[in-house]
Motif scaffolding. Structure first.
Motif, PDB file in Angstrom:
ATOM      1  N   ILE A  64       1.862 -24.093 -20.050  1.00 20.55           N
ATOM      2  CA  ILE A  64       0.600 -23.515 -20.499  1.00 20.55           C
ATOM      3  C   ILE A  64       0.866 -22.025 -20.638  1.00 20.55           C
ATOM      4  CG2 ILE A  64      -1.850 -23.195 -19.974  1.00 20.55           C
ATOM      5  CD1 ILE A  64      -1.432 -25.715 -18.046  1.00 20.55           C
ATOM      6  N   GLY A  65       1.021 -21.572 -21.862  1.00 20.75           N
ATOM      7  CA  GLY A  65       1.418 -20.189 -22.107  1.00 20.75           C
ATOM      8  C   GLY A  65       2.267 -20.141 -23.354  1.00 20.75           C
ATOM      9  N   THR A  66       3.472 -19.610 -23.253  1.00 19.28           N
ATOM     10  CA  THR A  66       4.380 -19.535 -24.394  1.00 19.28           C
ATOM     11  C   THR A  66       5.657 -20.297 -24.082  1.00 19.28           C
ATOM     12  OG1 THR A  66       3.516 -17.347 -24.920  1.00 19.28           O
ATOM     13  CG2 THR A  66       5.559 -17.976 -25.990  1.00 19.28           C
ATOM     14  N   ALA A  67       5.999 -21.247 -24.959  1.00 19.46           N
ATOM     15  CA  ALA A  67       7.196 -22.056 -24.761  1.00 19.46           C
ATOM     16  C   ALA A  67       8.080 -21.963 -25.995  1.00 19.46           C
ATOM     17  CB  ALA A  67       6.810 -23.511 -24.502  1.00 19.46           C
ATOM     18  N   TYR A  68       9.384 -22.079 -25.774  1.00 17.66           N
ATOM     19  CA  TYR A  68      10.355 -22.014 -26.860  1.00 17.66           C
ATOM     20  C   TYR A  68      11.241 -23.250 -26.825  1.00 17.66           C
ATOM     21  CZ  TYR A  68       9.206 -17.036 -26.771  1.00 17.66           C
ATOM     22  OH  TYR A  68       8.563 -15.836 -26.783  1.00 17.66           O
ATOM     23  N   GLN A  69      11.486 -23.844 -27.988  1.00 10.53           N
ATOM     24  CA  GLN A  69      12.449 -24.939 -28.064  1.00 10.53           C
ATOM     25  C   GLN A  69      13.336 -24.684 -29.283  1.00 10.53           C
ATOM     26  OE1 GLN A  69      11.049 -29.028 -28.766  1.00 10.53           O
ATOM     27  NE2 GLN A  69      12.457 -29.761 -27.206  1.00 10.53           N
ATOM     28  N   THR A  70      14.624 -24.445 -29.034  1.00  8.36           N
ATOM     29  CA  THR A  70      15.542 -24.161 -30.131  1.00  8.36           C
ATOM     30  C   THR A  70      15.994 -25.471 -30.767  1.00  8.36           C
ATOM     31  OG1 THR A  70      17.490 -24.258 -28.724  1.00  8.36           O
ATOM     32  CG2 THR A  70      16.430 -22.106 -28.958  1.00  8.36           C
ATOM     33  N   GLU A  71      16.603 -25.329 -31.938  1.00 11.06           N
ATOM     34  CA  GLU A  71      17.137 -26.487 -32.650  1.00 11.06           C
ATOM     35  C   GLU A  71      18.115 -27.250 -31.761  1.00 11.06           C
ATOM     36  OE1 GLU A  71      19.046 -27.199 -37.070  1.00 11.06           O
ATOM     37  OE2 GLU A  71      19.173 -25.220 -36.155  1.00 11.06           O
ATOM     38  N   ARG A  72      18.986 -26.503 -31.074  1.00 12.10           N
ATOM     39  CA  ARG A  72      19.990 -27.138 -30.216  1.00 12.10           C
ATOM     40  C   ARG A  72      19.328 -27.848 -29.024  1.00 12.10           C
ATOM     41  NH1 ARG A  72      24.366 -23.944 -26.641  1.00 12.10           N
ATOM     42  NH2 ARG A  72      25.148 -25.733 -25.485  1.00 12.10           N
ATOM     43  N   MET A  73      18.306 -27.198 -28.433  1.00 10.73           N
ATOM     44  CA  MET A  73      17.597 -27.815 -27.312  1.00 10.73           C
ATOM     45  C   MET A  73      16.966 -29.128 -27.750  1.00 10.73           C
ATOM     46  SD  MET A  73      15.801 -24.415 -25.793  1.00 10.73           S
ATOM     47  CE  MET A  73      14.771 -25.175 -24.548  1.00 10.73           C
ATOM     48  N   ARG A  74      16.410 -29.142 -28.965  1.00 10.26           N
ATOM     49  CA  ARG A  74      15.777 -30.360 -29.447  1.00 10.26           C
ATOM     50  C   ARG A  74      16.816 -31.466 -29.626  1.00 10.26           C
ATOM     51  NH1 ARG A  74      12.168 -30.663 -34.829  1.00 10.26           N
ATOM     52  NH2 ARG A  74      11.156 -28.935 -33.792  1.00 10.26           N
ATOM     53  N   LYS A  75      17.979 -31.101 -30.227  1.00  4.64           N
ATOM     54  CA  LYS A  75      19.032 -32.097 -30.450  1.00  4.64           C
ATOM     55  C   LYS A  75      19.517 -32.670 -29.131  1.00  4.64           C
ATOM     56  CE  LYS A  75      20.971 -30.620 -34.870  1.00  4.64           C
ATOM     57  NZ  LYS A  75      21.632 -29.407 -35.364  1.00  4.64           N
ATOM     58  N   GLU A  76      19.580 -31.814 -28.107  1.00  2.00           N
ATOM     59  CA  GLU A  76      20.110 -32.254 -26.809  1.00  2.00           C
ATOM     60  C   GLU A  76      19.022 -32.822 -25.908  1.00  2.00           C
ATOM     61  OE1 GLU A  76      22.235 -28.913 -25.241  1.00  2.00           O
ATOM     62  OE2 GLU A  76      23.754 -28.990 -26.822  1.00  2.00           O
ATOM     63  N   GLY A  77      17.789 -32.836 -26.399  1.00  2.00           N
ATOM     64  CA  GLY A  77      16.701 -33.389 -25.604  1.00  2.00           C
ATOM     65  C   GLY A  77      16.329 -32.533 -24.412  1.00  2.00           C
ATOM     66  N   VAL A  78      16.466 -31.211 -24.579  1.00  2.00           N
ATOM     67  CA  VAL A  78      16.139 -30.282 -23.492  1.00  2.00           C
ATOM     68  C   VAL A  78      14.682 -29.853 -23.625  1.00  2.00           C
ATOM     69  CG1 VAL A  78      16.698 -28.039 -22.476  1.00  2.00           C
ATOM     70  CG2 VAL A  78      18.518 -29.482 -23.401  1.00  2.00           C
ATOM     71  N   CYS A  82       9.770 -22.233 -20.762  1.00  2.00           N
ATOM     72  CA  CYS A  82       8.432 -21.678 -20.578  1.00  2.00           C
ATOM     73  C   CYS A  82       8.606 -20.220 -20.173  1.00  2.00           C
ATOM     74  CB  CYS A  82       7.729 -22.473 -19.474  1.00  2.00           C
ATOM     75  SG  CYS A  82       5.970 -22.142 -19.357  1.00  2.00           S
ATOM     76  N   SER A  83       8.255 -19.309 -21.077  1.00  2.00           N
ATOM     77  CA  SER A  83       8.584 -17.907 -20.784  1.00  2.00           C
ATOM     78  C   SER A  83       7.421 -17.156 -20.158  1.00  2.00           C
ATOM     79  CB  SER A  83       9.036 -17.189 -22.045  1.00  2.00           C
ATOM     80  OG  SER A  83       7.930 -16.915 -22.862  1.00  2.00           O
ATOM     81  N   ALA A  84       6.201 -17.569 -20.456  1.00  2.00           N
ATOM     82  CA  ALA A  84       5.056 -16.852 -19.903  1.00  2.00           C
ATOM     83  C   ALA A  84       3.964 -17.863 -19.646  1.00  2.00           C
ATOM     84  CB  ALA A  84       4.579 -15.787 -20.874  1.00  2.00           C
TER      85      ALA A  84
END
Length: 105
Positions: A64-78, A82-84
């Motif tokens: 709940i806040g700001t989250a980031y999911q990179t292309e690589r994270m998505r491919k690896e199922g990560v 959650c940064s804030a």
């Protein structure tokens, strides 16, 4: 896009589950979703700690806040980083009860 690396940013509620991971789907975002180039991302993400619960099996991850999911994270199922805000994650480890963790950034 010429092979540029991207990252999805979710400002609001980001939800990632084992089911999404198994299907190779991105985290669900309720809020403002935007796609950043890695150049913008590096600036945006300075100071985000790496989560180290990754040896457990993800059951549920919510930011709940700001989250980031990179292309690589998505491919690896990560799960998204959650940064804030408030981070709620539930993991299952072999031979252990599943455990929920709540942290705030």
């Amino acid at each position: 896009a010429g092979g540029s690396i991207w990252c999805d940013r979710c400002q609001g509620i980001s939800i990632f589950t084992k089911e999404l991971k198994d299907k190779g789907l991105p985290a669900k975002c309720q809020g403002i979703k935007s796609r950043l180039s890695m150049d913008a991302l590096t600036t945006d993400m300075l100071g985000v700690p790496e989560d180290d619960e990754a040896n457990g099996e993800l059951e549920f991850d919510c930011c709940i806040g700001t989250a980031y999911q990179t292309e690589r994270m998505r491919k690896e199922g990560v799960a998204p980083m959650c940064s804030a805000g408030v981070h709620i994650a539930r993991y299952r480890w072999p031979n252990k009860e599943s455990a929920a963790m709540v942290g705030s950034g």
